[in-house]
Design a protein around this motif. Structure first.
Motif, PDB file in Angstrom:
ATOM      1  N   GLU A 191       8.591  -0.172 -33.255  1.00  0.00           N
ATOM      2  CA  GLU A 191       7.226  -0.503 -33.630  1.00  0.00           C
ATOM      3  C   GLU A 191       6.515  -1.072 -32.412  1.00  0.00           C
ATOM      4  O   GLU A 191       6.944  -2.083 -31.855  1.00  0.00           O
ATOM      5  CB  GLU A 191       7.195  -1.528 -34.768  1.00  0.00           C
ATOM      6  N   ALA A 192       5.417  -0.434 -31.991  1.00  0.00           N
ATOM      7  CA  ALA A 192       4.698  -0.928 -30.819  1.00  0.00           C
ATOM      8  C   ALA A 192       3.229  -0.545 -30.918  1.00  0.00           C
ATOM      9  O   ALA A 192       2.894   0.593 -31.269  1.00  0.00           O
ATOM     10  CB  ALA A 192       5.297  -0.359 -29.535  1.00  0.00           C
ATOM     11  N   ARG A 193       2.351  -1.490 -30.605  1.00  0.00           N
ATOM     12  CA  ARG A 193       0.905  -1.244 -30.565  1.00  0.00           C
ATOM     13  C   ARG A 193       0.427  -0.869 -29.174  1.00  0.00           C
ATOM     14  O   ARG A 193      -0.699  -0.398 -29.015  1.00  0.00           O
ATOM     15  CB  ARG A 193       0.155  -2.516 -30.995  1.00  0.00           C
ATOM     16  N   GLU A 194       1.247  -1.093 -28.198  1.00  0.00           N
ATOM     17  CA  GLU A 194       0.838  -0.843 -26.818  1.00  0.00           C
ATOM     18  C   GLU A 194       2.090  -0.611 -25.986  1.00  0.00           C
ATOM     19  O   GLU A 194       3.216  -0.705 -26.468  1.00  0.00           O
ATOM     20  CB  GLU A 194       0.047  -2.013 -26.264  1.00  0.00           C
ATOM     21  N   GLY A 195       1.875  -0.325 -24.717  1.00  0.00           N
ATOM     22  CA  GLY A 195       2.996  -0.117 -23.820  1.00  0.00           C
ATOM     23  C   GLY A 195       3.616   1.253 -24.005  1.00  0.00           C
ATOM     24  O   GLY A 195       3.192   2.080 -24.813  1.00  0.00           O
ATOM     25  N   GLY A 196       4.636   1.500 -23.221  1.00  0.00           N
ATOM     26  CA  GLY A 196       5.336   2.771 -23.283  1.00  0.00           C
ATOM     27  C   GLY A 196       6.431   2.812 -22.253  1.00  0.00           C
ATOM     28  O   GLY A 196       6.618   1.885 -21.452  1.00  0.00           O
ATOM     29  N   GLY A 197       7.166   3.883 -22.283  1.00  0.00           N
ATOM     30  CA  GLY A 197       8.252   4.032 -21.331  1.00  0.00           C
ATOM     31  C   GLY A 197       8.722   5.474 -21.266  1.00  0.00           C
ATOM     32  O   GLY A 197       8.468   6.282 -22.163  1.00  0.00           O
ATOM     33  N   ALA A 198       9.393   5.794 -20.173  1.00  0.00           N
ATOM     34  CA  ALA A 198       9.972   7.123 -19.987  1.00  0.00           C
ATOM     35  C   ALA A 198      11.326   6.963 -19.321  1.00  0.00           C
ATOM     36  O   ALA A 198      11.502   6.100 -18.450  1.00  0.00           O
ATOM     37  CB  ALA A 198       9.053   8.005 -19.150  1.00  0.00           C
ATOM     38  N   ASN A 199      12.281   7.773 -19.741  1.00  0.00           N
ATOM     39  CA  ASN A 199      13.630   7.738 -19.182  1.00  0.00           C
ATOM     40  C   ASN A 199      14.049   9.137 -18.777  1.00  0.00           C
ATOM     41  O   ASN A 199      13.790  10.111 -19.492  1.00  0.00           O
ATOM     42  CB  ASN A 199      14.646   7.217 -20.218  1.00  0.00           C
ATOM     43  N   VAL A 200      14.707   9.215 -17.649  1.00  0.00           N
ATOM     44  CA  VAL A 200      15.329  10.466 -17.213  1.00  0.00           C
ATOM     45  C   VAL A 200      16.795  10.164 -16.948  1.00  0.00           C
ATOM     46  O   VAL A 200      17.122   9.279 -16.145  1.00  0.00           O
ATOM     47  CB  VAL A 200      14.666  11.027 -15.938  1.00  0.00           C
ATOM     48  N   THR A 201      17.679  10.869 -17.649  1.00  0.00           N
ATOM     49  CA  THR A 201      19.114  10.670 -17.495  1.00  0.00           C
ATOM     50  C   THR A 201      19.750  12.000 -17.108  1.00  0.00           C
ATOM     51  O   THR A 201      19.464  13.027 -17.730  1.00  0.00           O
ATOM     52  CB  THR A 201      19.756  10.163 -18.794  1.00  0.00           C
ATOM     53  N   PHE A 202      20.598  11.951 -16.100  1.00  0.00           N
ATOM     54  CA  PHE A 202      21.363  13.151 -15.731  1.00  0.00           C
ATOM     55  C   PHE A 202      22.827  12.757 -15.595  1.00  0.00           C
ATOM     56  O   PHE A 202      23.159  11.760 -14.942  1.00  0.00           O
ATOM     57  CB  PHE A 202      20.878  13.757 -14.414  1.00  0.00           C
ATOM     58  N   ASP A 220      31.531  20.088 -14.841  1.00  0.00           N
ATOM     59  CA  ASP A 220      30.803  20.878 -15.825  1.00  0.00           C
ATOM     60  C   ASP A 220      30.099  19.944 -16.793  1.00  0.00           C
ATOM     61  O   ASP A 220      30.076  18.725 -16.600  1.00  0.00           O
ATOM     62  CB  ASP A 220      31.737  21.857 -16.565  1.00  0.00           C
ATOM     63  N   GLY A 221      29.524  20.520 -17.822  1.00  0.00           N
ATOM     64  CA  GLY A 221      28.842  19.717 -18.840  1.00  0.00           C
ATOM     65  C   GLY A 221      27.596  19.013 -18.346  1.00  0.00           C
ATOM     66  O   GLY A 221      27.225  17.954 -18.870  1.00  0.00           O
ATOM     67  N   GLU A 222      26.917  19.600 -17.350  1.00  0.00           N
ATOM     68  CA  GLU A 222      25.701  18.958 -16.835  1.00  0.00           C
ATOM     69  C   GLU A 222      24.704  18.744 -17.969  1.00  0.00           C
ATOM     70  O   GLU A 222      24.375  19.665 -18.710  1.00  0.00           O
ATOM     71  CB  GLU A 222      25.067  19.816 -15.744  1.00  0.00           C
ATOM     72  N   THR A 223      24.227  17.510 -18.083  1.00  0.00           N
ATOM     73  CA  THR A 223      23.317  17.149 -19.167  1.00  0.00           C
ATOM     74  C   THR A 223      22.105  16.445 -18.601  1.00  0.00           C
ATOM     75  O   THR A 223      22.231  15.441 -17.883  1.00  0.00           O
ATOM     76  CB  THR A 223      24.002  16.228 -20.193  1.00  0.00           C
ATOM     77  N   ALA A 224      20.935  16.979 -18.912  1.00  0.00           N
ATOM     78  CA  ALA A 224      19.674  16.353 -18.511  1.00  0.00           C
ATOM     79  C   ALA A 224      18.924  15.934 -19.776  1.00  0.00           C
ATOM     80  O   ALA A 224      18.739  16.753 -20.689  1.00  0.00           O
ATOM     81  CB  ALA A 224      18.836  17.312 -17.686  1.00  0.00           C
ATOM     82  N   THR A 225      18.518  14.677 -19.813  1.00  0.00           N
ATOM     83  CA  THR A 225      17.779  14.152 -20.957  1.00  0.00           C
ATOM     84  C   THR A 225      16.480  13.531 -20.475  1.00  0.00           C
ATOM     85  O   THR A 225      16.486  12.690 -19.571  1.00  0.00           O
ATOM     86  CB  THR A 225      18.593  13.091 -21.713  1.00  0.00           C
ATOM     87  N   PHE A 226      15.374  13.955 -21.065  1.00  0.00           N
ATOM     88  CA  PHE A 226      14.060  13.400 -20.770  1.00  0.00           C
ATOM     89  C   PHE A 226      13.520  12.796 -22.063  1.00  0.00           C
ATOM     90  O   PHE A 226      13.414  13.492 -23.080  1.00  0.00           O
ATOM     91  CB  PHE A 226      13.107  14.490 -20.263  1.00  0.00           C
ATOM     92  N   SER A 227      13.210  11.517 -22.038  1.00  0.00           N
ATOM     93  CA  SER A 227      12.730  10.861 -23.250  1.00  0.00           C
ATOM     94  C   SER A 227      11.608   9.898 -22.915  1.00  0.00           C
ATOM     95  O   SER A 227      11.470   9.444 -21.760  1.00  0.00           O
ATOM     96  CB  SER A 227      13.871  10.121 -23.948  1.00  0.00           C
ATOM     97  N   GLY A 228      10.818   9.580 -23.917  1.00  0.00           N
ATOM     98  CA  GLY A 228       9.722   8.643 -23.691  1.00  0.00           C
ATOM     99  C   GLY A 228       9.130   8.174 -24.998  1.00  0.00           C
ATOM    100  O   GLY A 228       9.382   8.734 -26.064  1.00  0.00           O
ATOM    101  N   TRP A 229       8.344   7.112 -24.911  1.00  0.00           N
ATOM    102  CA  TRP A 229       7.662   6.587 -26.083  1.00  0.00           C
ATOM    103  C   TRP A 229       6.340   5.964 -25.655  1.00  0.00           C
ATOM    104  O   TRP A 229       6.152   5.591 -24.494  1.00  0.00           O
ATOM    105  CB  TRP A 229       8.518   5.552 -26.815  1.00  0.00           C
ATOM    106  N   LYS A 230       5.415   5.872 -26.607  1.00  0.00           N
ATOM    107  CA  LYS A 230       4.110   5.273 -26.319  1.00  0.00           C
ATOM    108  C   LYS A 230       3.601   4.593 -27.578  1.00  0.00           C
ATOM    109  O   LYS A 230       3.711   5.130 -28.687  1.00  0.00           O
ATOM    110  CB  LYS A 230       3.098   6.340 -25.878  1.00  0.00           C
ATOM    111  N   GLY A 231       3.082   3.372 -27.410  1.00  0.00           N
ATOM    112  CA  GLY A 231       2.509   2.627 -28.516  1.00  0.00           C
ATOM    113  C   GLY A 231       1.000   2.668 -28.474  1.00  0.00           C
ATOM    114  O   GLY A 231       0.388   2.559 -27.403  1.00  0.00           O
ATOM    115  N   PHE A 232       0.374   2.817 -29.649  1.00  0.00           N
ATOM    116  CA  PHE A 232      -1.081   2.869 -29.765  1.00  0.00           C
ATOM    117  C   PHE A 232      -1.515   1.857 -30.834  1.00  0.00           C
ATOM    118  O   PHE A 232      -0.855   1.711 -31.868  1.00  0.00           O
ATOM    119  CB  PHE A 232      -1.565   4.259 -30.169  1.00  0.00           C
ATOM    120  N   ALA A 233      -2.630   1.214 -30.578  1.00  0.00           N
ATOM    121  CA  ALA A 233      -3.183   0.282 -31.555  1.00  0.00           C
ATOM    122  C   ALA A 233      -4.009   1.042 -32.587  1.00  0.00           C
ATOM    123  O   ALA A 233      -4.804   1.920 -32.241  1.00  0.00           O
ATOM    124  CB  ALA A 233      -4.054  -0.758 -30.862  1.00  0.00           C
ATOM    125  N   LEU A 234      -3.787   0.720 -33.866  1.00  0.00           N
ATOM    126  CA  LEU A 234      -4.614   1.249 -34.948  1.00  0.00           C
ATOM    127  C   LEU A 234      -5.367   0.081 -35.553  1.00  0.00           C
ATOM    128  O   LEU A 234      -4.783  -0.751 -36.261  1.00  0.00           O
ATOM    129  CB  LEU A 234      -3.745   1.933 -36.002  1.00  0.00           C
TER     130      LEU A 234
END
Length: 823
Positions: A191-202, A220-234
């Motif tokens: 739960e977030a009204r503001e802020g954000g983040g991004a992650n890159v994992t390899f 082997d098993g190369e794994t790339a993960t790109f994730s992120g989140w953003k909070g907005f005020a309502l």
């Protein structure tokens, strides 16, 4: 308890190395960025101060104040690992949860179930923000942990979308309904009204493994993960949080040399993690209505996962020297397409949807919550690089093999109110729920299941590796149920707490059931408390267990085409063999524990006993040749062998959960979170069904390998220890997980294999450049530990080089890097 297990437990408790379960939990405030890359970010919180909502409906209860044992796992702790799979991350930090990384078991390769306290995956209830999650459409029907279950796929929820996970380690059917026999996992969204983040994992596996016939150093098993989140005020108080994740994972392969048919034998199989590409998006929002007494909320997510795993390789030209039973007529029939044999690949596309809308607020002094949710999972199967042997060189190479669908609609009303009567504070909660479920099977293309007219009897029909669903397998069924509950929790003088809950449910397909729970806690002093509970529980048979069907046509001797497969209990074939309508599983749960907290130190010890009767299991294939009676019963249907689900297994599970944590803060060296946790678990099968309504005894109804899988297929001992350090800019986590011996049983004693006792070490170091950028480097399974090797005599095709029951998998060392950005 063995001397070894006692020594391991004592050593772990005294040293107090970890479980981020207890020491690092907190609820991130709205707008706060929890993705600091440091699992010790909760160090400022008093130990055990986290407010929980699982296992109690009384407001303001902390983890160490509850009547029931609850673990709180922060999103930070789950994300600060090399794995980006939620189920795997949970199993790393919570000793009561296991996540075997099984392979060569068809659809279960892509949708792997997790277990709690060693019980069946479908005996743990999963909630998302307190609302029942839907199960996967997949029914695990092969030789895997959780065989016969249809469970929630935890990996449909990305860790980036989570604030925390609460794990209730206690039976709770009276509070939450079906499935909560082992406990409850409640996934709490960010739960977030503001802020954000991004992650890159390899990450990639850099490992060396020794199989029975080969030794290999590979990456082997190369794994790339790109994730992120953003909070907005309502508005002035509302929020909208959007999270997303994309994962691309290459397959791993730990197969052995295949000794069949080559001058220079080589590896033909693919034995390891499947190839995966998946994308997920989640939203969580709430906004006050009117004067603020009421709040509207909505959350939901969508995931698409494309996966591809290997079946067993098909080799032409047998039988081979030293392997008298190694002839494969199906491979011989397809040499025009595959002169040197082929490796069938099983592809699946899983689409998972869920959404919840609701309002909550004050209604006449009662806290009121009205919720409607819908979830749906569809799985489309493809069989690739394969062939239908009865079609010979005219066969397609790739097949549409059919699809599964499960959906669930739930509507619930919950009411709660707190009263003060003298020295007592009483919380009364009541409510009801309506649920409608649906399950469907769709047929694949004809070539995926049919057989050519006049094909030799030695050839199997359909696609090799994964036979398609036939029109005769198609179903589209539904059921509904309604429930009412009452939950009362009273507390006197902040010392004595007593709880009572009762629930009644009615199902459209099997009738009514009722459950109850009594619990109590007494705080002897501010630093010491005792708690315990007794409850009854149940699990309704899933629609998949009642209606799933998968068949294949064979030709046997002079009998002509004969079917074999899995039949629903409602079918004429299963009924002829004595199958009866499935009844719910019933349980009786007992727990007794203690809570100790002194300054920065906390310790909880909880013993439990779970007795389950009428447990549902998938029978073995009952062959027409088993007896003259069976042959006569199956002859009118042209069926050679059949299996179906049956009630009647009775088990007893006994164990001990220990969680200890200590927070040490220094002025010059930063803060240290030390914690240790252990799960000691023992399961015994007390009774198995030996007859049906038509067969007494029923030949081969339930094999020894199924019994031993229940008893010893998950670790009897699991200990997790870790040290989390947080300095000004530097941080590190050192974690050790000890797994007890696990048995992968065969049909006879000579085919039993063990994983061995092993300890896995994980290490991660982090550097925070500033408040916005953190870099982490780490290694999981730092010392490249594998389970014990599968003997060559039990692996004559080279596929299963290691026991796939291994609770920590068999991929070896993974090295990874992760970049966290916050704003």
């Amino acid at each position: 308890m063995s001397t070894t297990r006692a020594a391991l437990l004592a050593g772990a408790t005294l040293l107090l190395p970890t479980l981020t379960v207890a020491a690092t939990a907190q609820t991130a405030p709205q707008g706060a960025s929890a993705d600091t890359g440091d699992v010790a970010s909760a160090a400022a919180e008093p130990v055990g101060s986290e407010v929980v909502v699982t296992g109690t409906r009384a407001p303001g209860r902390s983890r160490l104040d509850t009547v029931s044992p609850v673990d709180v796992l922060t999103g930070d702790a789950l994300r600060a690992q090399g794995t980006t799979e939620l189920a795997d991350a949970l199993s790393t930090v919570a000793p009561s949860i296991d996540f075997p990384r099984q392979a060569a078991v068809d659809g279960t390769d892509a949708i792997r179930p997790a277990t709690l306290r060693g019980l069946s995956p479908d005996q743990t209830l999963v909630l998302i923000n307190g609302t029942r999650a839907h199960t996967s459409a997949l029914l695990n029907i092969n030789g895997s942990i959780g065989r016969g279950s249809a469970a929630v796929d935890l990996n449909t929820i990305p860790t980036v979308a989570l604030d925390r996970v609460e794990v209730l380690r206690e039976g709770a059917s009276a509070q939450y309904g079906s499935d909560a026999i082992a406990g409850v996992i409640n996934l709490r969204l960010r739960e977030a009204r503001e802020g954000g983040g991004a992650n890159v994992t390899f990450g990639t596996y850099a490992t060396k493994y020794d199989a029975a016939r080969t030794s290999r150093s590979i990456r082997d098993g190369e794994t790339a993960t790109f994730s992120g989140w953003k909070g907005f005020a309502l508005g002035s108080e509302g929020f909208l949080t959007v999270s997303g994740e994309y994962v691309s994972r290459q397959p791993t392969n730990r197969a052995d040399i295949d000794p069949r048919g080559l001058t220079t034998p080589r590896i033909r199989a693919r034995f390891g993690d499947p190839e995966v590409e998946q994308g997920t998006v989640y939203v969580n929002a709430a906004v006050p209505l009117g004067d603020g007494n009421w709040t509207a909320y909505v959350n939901g997510g969508f995931q698409q996962r494309d996966s591809e795993s290997g079946a067993f390789p098909r080799v032409p030209g047998g039988p081979f020297p030293g392997l008298p039973n190694s002839q494969n007529s199906n491979a011989d029939a397809l040499v025009g397409i595959y002169p040197d044999g082929f490796l069938p690949l099983i592809g699946s596309r899983s689409k998972d949807y869920n959404g919840t809308v609701g309002v909550r607020g004050d209604l006449g002094g009662w806290n009121t919550d009205l919720t409607v949710s819908y979830g749906r999972n569809t799985i489309d199967f493809e069989t690739r690089n394969s062939g239908n042997a009865t079609l010979g060189s005219a066969s397609p190479r790739d097949f549409d093999s059919g699809r599964l669908r499960y959906d669930q609609l739930t509507a619930g009303l919950d009411l709660a109110r707190e009263y003060t009567l003298g020295a007592a504070v009483i919380n009364i909660a009541a409510g009801g729920e309506y649920r409608r479920e649906g399950f469907a099977i769709g047929a694949g293309q004809p070539e995926s299941y049919n057989r050519a007219a006049g094909a030799p009897s030695t050839l199997a029909s359909g696609a090799q590796g994964f036979v398609g669903f036939q029109p005769g397998n198609e179903v589209d069924v539904h059921r509904s149920n309604g429930s009412l509950y009452l939950d009362v929790e009273a507390r006197w003088w902040d010392k004595l707490t007593f709880g009572a809950a009762a629930r009644g449910e009615t199902y459209s397909d099997f009738g009514e059931t009722a459950t109850a729970k009594l619990s109590a806690r007494y705080d002897v002093a501010p630093w010491l408390a005792f708690r315990g509970s007794v409850s009854t529980g149940f699990r309704a048979p899933s629609l998949q267990q009642q209606y799933y069907t998968s068949t294949q046509t064979l030709v046997t001797g002079n009998l002509g085409p004969q079917e074999t497969g899995l039949y629903p209990v409602s079918s004429n074939i299963a009924r002829a063999l004595g199958a009866l309508p499935l009844n719910p599983e019933k349980s009786r749960n007992y727990s007794l524990g203690t809570v100790v907290r002194v300054g920065g130190f906390s310790l909880t010890v909880d013993g439990y006993r779970i007795r389950i009767r009428d447990q549902i299991a998938l029978s073995e294939n009952i062959q027409a040749t088993a007896s003259a009676q069976v042959g006569a019963l199956l002859a009118p249907f042209g069926v050679q062998a059949a299996r179906f689900f049956i009630n009647g297994i009775q088990t007893t599970t006994k164990g001990l959960d220990i969680v200890a944590a200590y927070t040490l803060r220094t002025e010059s060296l930063g803060s240290f979170n030390l914690s240790a946790a252990a799960n000691l678990n023992d399961i015994s099968v007390d009774r198995i069904p030996t007859s049906t309504a038509a067969l007494n005894p029923a030949p081969g109804l339930f094999g020894r390998n199924r019994i031993l899988t229940i008893e010893q297929g998950t670790p009897r001992t699991k200990i997790v220890g870790a040290v989390d350090w947080r300095g000004d800019a530097l941080g590190a986590t050192l974690r050790a997980v000890h797994y007890g011996n696990v048995l992968q049983p065969g049909t006879v004693l000579a085919n039993d294999v063990y994983t061995g006792r092993h300890t896995i070490i994980d290490l991660e170091a982090r550097y925070r450049f500033n408040d916005k950028v953190t870099l982490a480097l780490g290694a999981e399974n730092l010392f490249d530990i594998y389970p014990d090797t599968m003997p060559a005599a039990l692996n004559n095709n080279g596929v299963t080089a290691f026991p796939y029951y291994s609770p920590f998998g068999f991929n070896g060392r993974q090295i990874y890097g992760r970049l966290n950005l916050n704003w």
